[in-house]
Scaffold this active site. Structure first.
Site: not given
Ligand code: GNR
Ligand code: NI
Length: 179
Positions: A137-138, A47, A52, A141, A95-96
């Site tokens: 999670h997204e 995601g 980001q 952000h 998270c990236l």
């Molecule tokens: O790539 C991603 N893997 C992930 C694994 C577990 C819970 C959430 C994520 S999202 C993350 C990519 C990211 O940072 N999205 O904002």
């Molecule tokens: Ni993230």
């Protein structure tokens, strides 16, 4: 399409609240979504929120297909959570923008969401499992919230300290490089 640099915490831009897309979904939004998807696949990640890559707008891309499966890109413009289950579920998140750090987070197990898709059509659906984890999670952000904001202060500060060190080392390695 272009791969764009992903912002890494701590970075003030990741803490800002993203603004809604006003009016219909345009080709400019679709161009941004293509860059986001390409950046996400390259990382690789499942995601990505626009902030980001430094764009403070309420746009998310996602692909939950497993390795070897056909791609399943999903696009979310102005997503809203209409309902969250009382029941929660744990998931080891990453998270990236917080590279190489993983920690368990508890979130509602199911959510009902409304958003506009790539074509600008309004969709309402229920998410569960990894889809529910990822959309929450997204959407965090979009509010300037990272998954490490849901864990203990000690663990968060350890993660941020490590990231600052890595950034400093990278800066000495390649001065002026955009990180
Ligand atoms: O790539 C991603 N893997 C992930 C694994 C577990 C819970 C959430 C994520 S999202 C993350 C990519 C990211 O940072 N999205 O904002
Ligand atoms: Ni993230």
């Amino acid at each position: 399409m272009a791969i764009r640099p992903i912002l890494v915490a701590p970075d003030a831009r990741l803490k800002q609240k993203s603004a809604p897309v006003e009016g219909p979904v345009t080709d400019a939004h679709r161009a941004l979504m293509s860059d986001m998807l390409e950046t996400m696949y390259d990382a690789p990640g499942i995601g990505l929120a626009a902030i980001q890559i430094g764009e403070p707008v309420r746009i998310i891309v996602m692909d939950l297909a497993r390795e070897g499966e056909d791609k399943q890109p999903r696009y979310f413009v102005n997503p809203e959570i209409l309902w969250k289950s009382e029941e929660t579920a744990p998931y080891e998140e990453g998270c990236l923008s917080v590279p190489e750090f993983y920690e368990e987070v508890q979130r509602p197990a199911r959510v009902r969401v409304r958003y506009m898709n790539y074509e600008g059509k309004t969709i309402e659906e229920e998410a569960e499992g990894l889809y529910a984890v990822c959309i929450q999670h997204e959407m965090d952000h979009l509010e300037g919230v990272l998954f490490i904001d849901h864990i203990s202060r000690l663990k968060r500060e350890n993660a941020l300290r490590k990231l600052k060190k890595v950034k400093k080392a990278a800066e000495q390695d390649a001065p002026g490089k955009r990180l």
